[in-house]
Write a protein that holds these residues in place. Structure first.
Motif, PDB file in Angstrom:
ATOM      1  N   VAL A  80     -10.598  26.922  68.863  1.00 27.75           N
ATOM      2  CA  VAL A  80     -11.071  26.757  67.480  1.00 27.75           C
ATOM      3  C   VAL A  80     -12.587  26.549  67.458  1.00 27.75           C
ATOM      4  O   VAL A  80     -13.297  27.138  66.625  1.00 27.75           O
ATOM      5  CB  VAL A  80     -10.354  25.570  66.794  1.00 27.75           C
ATOM      6  N   THR A  81     -13.094  25.729  68.374  1.00 30.10           N
ATOM      7  CA  THR A  81     -14.536  25.464  68.443  1.00 30.10           C
ATOM      8  C   THR A  81     -15.319  26.743  68.709  1.00 30.10           C
ATOM      9  O   THR A  81     -16.355  26.995  68.074  1.00 30.10           O
ATOM     10  CB  THR A  81     -14.841  24.433  69.557  1.00 30.10           C
ATOM     11  N   LEU A  82     -14.825  27.561  69.647  1.00 25.52           N
ATOM     12  CA  LEU A  82     -15.509  28.810  69.973  1.00 25.52           C
ATOM     13  C   LEU A  82     -15.453  29.800  68.811  1.00 25.52           C
ATOM     14  O   LEU A  82     -16.450  30.478  68.514  1.00 25.52           O
ATOM     15  CB  LEU A  82     -14.890  29.436  71.224  1.00 25.52           C
ATOM     16  N   GLY A 102     -26.088  28.040  72.168  1.00 24.67           N
ATOM     17  CA  GLY A 102     -24.809  27.532  71.664  1.00 24.67           C
ATOM     18  C   GLY A 102     -23.664  27.831  72.604  1.00 24.67           C
ATOM     19  O   GLY A 102     -22.830  26.962  72.897  1.00 24.67           O
ATOM     20  N   LEU A 103     -23.616  29.064  73.134  1.00 22.04           N
ATOM     21  CA  LEU A 103     -22.535  29.446  74.043  1.00 22.04           C
ATOM     22  C   LEU A 103     -22.647  28.735  75.398  1.00 22.04           C
ATOM     23  O   LEU A 103     -21.641  28.342  75.985  1.00 22.04           O
ATOM     24  CB  LEU A 103     -22.536  30.964  74.253  1.00 22.04           C
ATOM     25  N   GLU A 104     -23.855  28.569  75.885  1.00 26.26           N
ATOM     26  CA  GLU A 104     -24.024  27.893  77.177  1.00 26.26           C
ATOM     27  C   GLU A 104     -23.713  26.399  77.067  1.00 26.26           C
ATOM     28  O   GLU A 104     -23.201  25.802  78.015  1.00 26.26           O
ATOM     29  CB  GLU A 104     -25.435  28.128  77.709  1.00 26.26           C
ATOM     30  N   THR A 105     -24.010  25.801  75.906  1.00 23.98           N
ATOM     31  CA  THR A 105     -23.631  24.403  75.677  1.00 23.98           C
ATOM     32  C   THR A 105     -22.114  24.276  75.628  1.00 23.98           C
ATOM     33  O   THR A 105     -21.538  23.355  76.219  1.00 23.98           O
ATOM     34  CB  THR A 105     -24.237  23.891  74.357  1.00 23.98           C
ATOM     35  N   PHE A 106     -21.473  25.209  74.934  1.00 27.75           N
ATOM     36  CA  PHE A 106     -20.012  25.208  74.880  1.00 27.75           C
ATOM     37  C   PHE A 106     -19.423  25.359  76.284  1.00 27.75           C
ATOM     38  O   PHE A 106     -18.478  24.666  76.662  1.00 27.75           O
ATOM     39  CB  PHE A 106     -19.512  26.350  73.989  1.00 27.75           C
ATOM     40  N   ARG A 118     -14.163  34.844  78.560  1.00 30.81           N
ATOM     41  CA  ARG A 118     -14.596  35.305  77.238  1.00 30.81           C
ATOM     42  C   ARG A 118     -16.055  34.958  76.971  1.00 30.81           C
ATOM     43  O   ARG A 118     -16.833  35.789  76.485  1.00 30.81           O
ATOM     44  CB  ARG A 118     -13.700  34.683  76.176  1.00 30.81           C
ATOM     45  N   VAL A 119     -16.449  33.741  77.314  1.00 30.29           N
ATOM     46  CA  VAL A 119     -17.824  33.293  77.052  1.00 30.29           C
ATOM     47  C   VAL A 119     -18.808  34.010  77.981  1.00 30.29           C
ATOM     48  O   VAL A 119     -19.907  34.397  77.559  1.00 30.29           O
ATOM     49  CB  VAL A 119     -17.937  31.767  77.214  1.00 30.29           C
ATOM     50  N   TRP A 120     -18.431  34.206  79.251  1.00 26.32           N
ATOM     51  CA  TRP A 120     -19.299  34.930  80.179  1.00 26.32           C
ATOM     52  C   TRP A 120     -19.587  36.340  79.675  1.00 26.32           C
ATOM     53  O   TRP A 120     -20.712  36.818  79.750  1.00 26.32           O
ATOM     54  CB  TRP A 120     -18.650  34.996  81.560  1.00 26.32           C
ATOM     55  N   GLU A 141     -20.693  39.358  86.944  1.00 26.66           N
ATOM     56  CA  GLU A 141     -20.271  39.190  88.344  1.00 26.66           C
ATOM     57  C   GLU A 141     -19.337  37.988  88.475  1.00 26.66           C
ATOM     58  O   GLU A 141     -18.324  38.039  89.191  1.00 26.66           O
ATOM     59  CB  GLU A 141     -21.491  39.023  89.243  1.00 26.66           C
ATOM     60  N   ASN A 142     -19.670  36.899  87.775  1.00 30.50           N
ATOM     61  CA  ASN A 142     -18.794  35.720  87.775  1.00 30.50           C
ATOM     62  C   ASN A 142     -17.424  36.067  87.208  1.00 30.50           C
ATOM     63  O   ASN A 142     -16.391  35.644  87.737  1.00 30.50           O
ATOM     64  CB  ASN A 142     -19.421  34.598  86.945  1.00 30.50           C
ATOM     65  N   ALA A 143     -17.422  36.841  86.124  1.00 31.62           N
ATOM     66  CA  ALA A 143     -16.162  37.239  85.498  1.00 31.62           C
ATOM     67  C   ALA A 143     -15.348  38.131  86.431  1.00 31.62           C
ATOM     68  O   ALA A 143     -14.130  37.961  86.576  1.00 31.62           O
ATOM     69  CB  ALA A 143     -16.438  37.964  84.184  1.00 31.62           C
ATOM     70  N   GLY A 144     -16.030  39.073  87.075  1.00 30.59           N
ATOM     71  CA  GLY A 144     -15.340  39.988  87.983  1.00 30.59           C
ATOM     72  C   GLY A 144     -14.722  39.289  89.176  1.00 30.59           C
ATOM     73  O   GLY A 144     -13.640  39.667  89.644  1.00 30.59           O
ATOM     74  N   LYS A 145     -15.386  38.247  89.663  1.00 28.12           N
ATOM     75  CA  LYS A 145     -14.858  37.505  90.811  1.00 28.12           C
ATOM     76  C   LYS A 145     -13.616  36.695  90.449  1.00 28.12           C
ATOM     77  O   LYS A 145     -12.789  36.394  91.312  1.00 28.12           O
ATOM     78  CB  LYS A 145     -15.927  36.557  91.361  1.00 28.12           C
TER      79      LYS A 145
END
Length: 248
Positions: A80-82, A102-106, A118-120, A141-145
């Motif tokens: 909900v927050t996102l 905002g996204l990096e704080t979340f 999703r955020v990455w 790359e983080n998501a792919g790993k």
């Protein structure tokens, strides 16, 4: 005297064992009834231990169920927050920097970790729009790993990350990402178009970094794929690059 006392204790224990053994000797009911009677007898004799054990089991189960319910609650709350954050960014004219912040704080504050992929992906898109292709590639790359299936999604993340690294002029890292995409997709079925482009890009980056043998290997893989007219362009580019490599 001590020996006589010990002998009496041993004799009493033997008598108790004989009584327990003979207690149901004359029982004429079914095996199920006999088992139930024995269980009832055992429960009556050890009720304190049994109830303590049952209580411990119930407590452990309640704790496990409560933990997962709490995790699910946190996940729903984070979702909900996102959603609210994304809706706010769409409605307002916030700068790229504010959206990224905002996204990096979340991302930093979330506790379940279930929203990371999703955020990455969103952060990668924003950083690419901003022109910071290194950061954009890093998030993909983080998501792919983190994912193994579906293969096309893992391959797609590394393929785009390879593109971003090339725009950053980080050719070794770009080659590494394209190579991962090619490896992931090599055994995938019905993805020959995507696979061919991955092979071509890997071969092209290998040639740019001076690895002529590896470049030829991947370009030839692209040429061997079947796909009719859909692969015409990538096969033409692969053939041209092979001819160019043959002349060097």
């Amino acid at each position: 005297m001590d020996k006589f006392h010990k002998k009496n204790i041993i004799d009493k224990k033997r008598e108790e064992e004989l009584i327990q053994k003979d207690e149901f000797a004359d029982f004429e009911g079914s095996k199920a009834e006999l088992l139930f009677l024995k269980f009832t007898k055992f429960l009556a004799k050890n009720r304190k231990t049994v109830f303590i054990s049952l209580g411990a089991v119930v407590l452990v189960l309640a704790s496990v169920i409560g933990f997962f319910e709490y995790r699910d609650y946190l996940f729903q709350k984070e979702t909900v927050t996102l959603e609210d954050l994304n809706a706010k960014n769409q409605k307002s004219n916030s700068s790229l920097d504010l959206k990224i912040q905002g996204l990096e704080t979340f991302l930093k504050d979330q506790s379940t970790g279930k929203m990371e992929l999703r955020v990455w992906k969103d952060l990668s898109k924003l950083y690419a729009e901003k022109g910071e292709f290194g950061k954009a590639a890093e998030y993909l790359e983080n998501a792919g790993k983190k994912i193994d299936t579906p293969k096309e999604m893992k391959g797609f993340y590394f393929y785009i990350a390879g593109n971003y690294r090339e725009k950053e002029n980080n050719l070794p890292k770009s080659l590494e990402n394209y190579k991962i995409a090619s490896t992931v997709l090599e055994t995938a079925r019905e993805l020959n178009g995507f696979k061919a482009w991955s092979f071509y890009q890997t071969g092209r980056l290998a040639s740019l970094t001076g690895d002529k043998a590896q470049a030829k290997q991947y370009l030839e893989k692209a040429l061997k794929l079947e796909g009719g007219e859909t692969l015409e362009e990538v096969k033409l580019l692969s053939s041209y690059l092979l001819l160019k490599l043959g002349k060097t």
